[in-house]
Scaffold this motif. Structure first.
Motif, short mmCIF file in Angstrom:
data_model
loop_
_atom_site.label_atom_id
_atom_site.label_comp_id
_atom_site.label_asym_id
_atom_site.label_seq_id
_atom_site.Cartn_x
_atom_site.Cartn_y
_atom_site.Cartn_z
N THR A 123 0.81 -1.22 0.00
CA THR A 123 0.00 0.00 0.00
C THR A 123 0.84 1.27 0.00
N ILE A 124 1.81 1.36 0.88
CA ILE A 124 2.59 2.60 0.99
C ILE A 124 3.41 2.83 -0.27
N LEU A 125 4.13 1.82 -0.71
CA LEU A 125 4.94 1.95 -1.93
C LEU A 125 4.07 2.30 -3.14
N ALA A 126 2.99 1.58 -3.35
CA ALA A 126 2.14 1.80 -4.53
C ALA A 126 1.47 3.18 -4.47
N THR A 127 1.03 3.59 -3.29
CA THR A 127 0.37 4.89 -3.15
C THR A 127 1.34 6.03 -3.41
N VAL A 128 2.55 5.93 -2.88
CA VAL A 128 3.55 6.97 -3.08
C VAL A 128 3.92 7.10 -4.56
N VAL A 129 4.10 5.97 -5.24
CA VAL A 129 4.45 6.01 -6.66
C VAL A 129 3.29 6.60 -7.47
N ASP A 130 2.06 6.14 -7.21
CA ASP A 130 0.89 6.70 -7.90
C ASP A 130 0.75 8.19 -7.62
N GLY A 131 0.94 8.58 -6.37
CA GLY A 131 0.83 9.99 -6.01
C GLY A 131 1.90 10.84 -6.69
#
Length: 194
Positions: A123-131
């Motif tokens: 969640t954290i990795l994917a959200t940061v990259v998407d953001g």
């Protein structure tokens, strides 16, 4: 450039603070769960005491193997959302897999988020990259995040490798920096999205 939190406080984003990550028999998948939870609690208290915005993310898998009656996806009691705090359920690792989350984030003036919680490597990795690809600025609290232990190898090495990847898309902070400065907290903005 330094921006005072008093003028425009960042949103504290609590990622996947769910019972399953601390449940006996499943605990082996989390590195430093108790220490991480304690730091998350300290930061959540700081944000709540200052009436700064708080958001909670909750991963809800939609796969056939997922048991919707299970209590494992419930919030950790000490960290569960309070009335008035935003909550977003997301089916895929990124919070941006929630259309409500995307709508909210696209409608706020200056997206600056401090991210903590569990599932660092999902969640954290994917959200940061998407953001990052949406020009949203994230800061990840390095000592207030936890991830699954890898199938092979040293857990601390795995976590550091994930943090090294995240550092390309977000600023890494410590909980001590945020708690120490309290209401006078200053958020450093830079080109890496932080």
């Amino acid at each position: 450039m330094l921006v005072s939190v008093d003028d425009d406080p960042p949103i504290l984003v609590c990622a996947d603070l769910q019972v399953e990550y601390l449940t006996q028999g499943r605990r082996h998948v989390i590195l430093d769960g108790d220490a991480t939870m304690s730091r998350c609690q300290d930061l959540l208290t700081l944000w709540r005491d200052n009436l700064w915005p708080v958001m909670h993310l909750k991963r809800i898998a939609q796969a056939a193997w997922f048991n919707p009656a299970s209590k494992l996806t419930d919030w950790i009691p000490e960290l569960k959302p309070r009335p008035g705090e935003m909550t977003f359920e997301h089916p895929l690792p990124s919070a941006y897999s929630s259309s409500r989350f995307v709508d909210f984030m696209s409608n706020i003036r200056s997206v600056r988020c401090v991210l903590l919680g569990f599932s660092l490597d999902e969640t954290i990795l994917a959200t940061v990259v998407d953001g990052f690809h949406r020009s949203h600025r994230y800061q990840v609290v390095g000592d207030a995040v936890a991830c699954r232990q890898p199938g092979a190898g040293e857990a601390a090495t795995y976590k550091q490798a994930v943090m090294n990847v995240i550092a390309n898309f977000a600023t890494i902070r410590t909980s001590a920096e945020l708690v120490r400065t309290g209401g006078a907290i200053a958020v450093q903005m830079n080109a890496t999205g932080g």
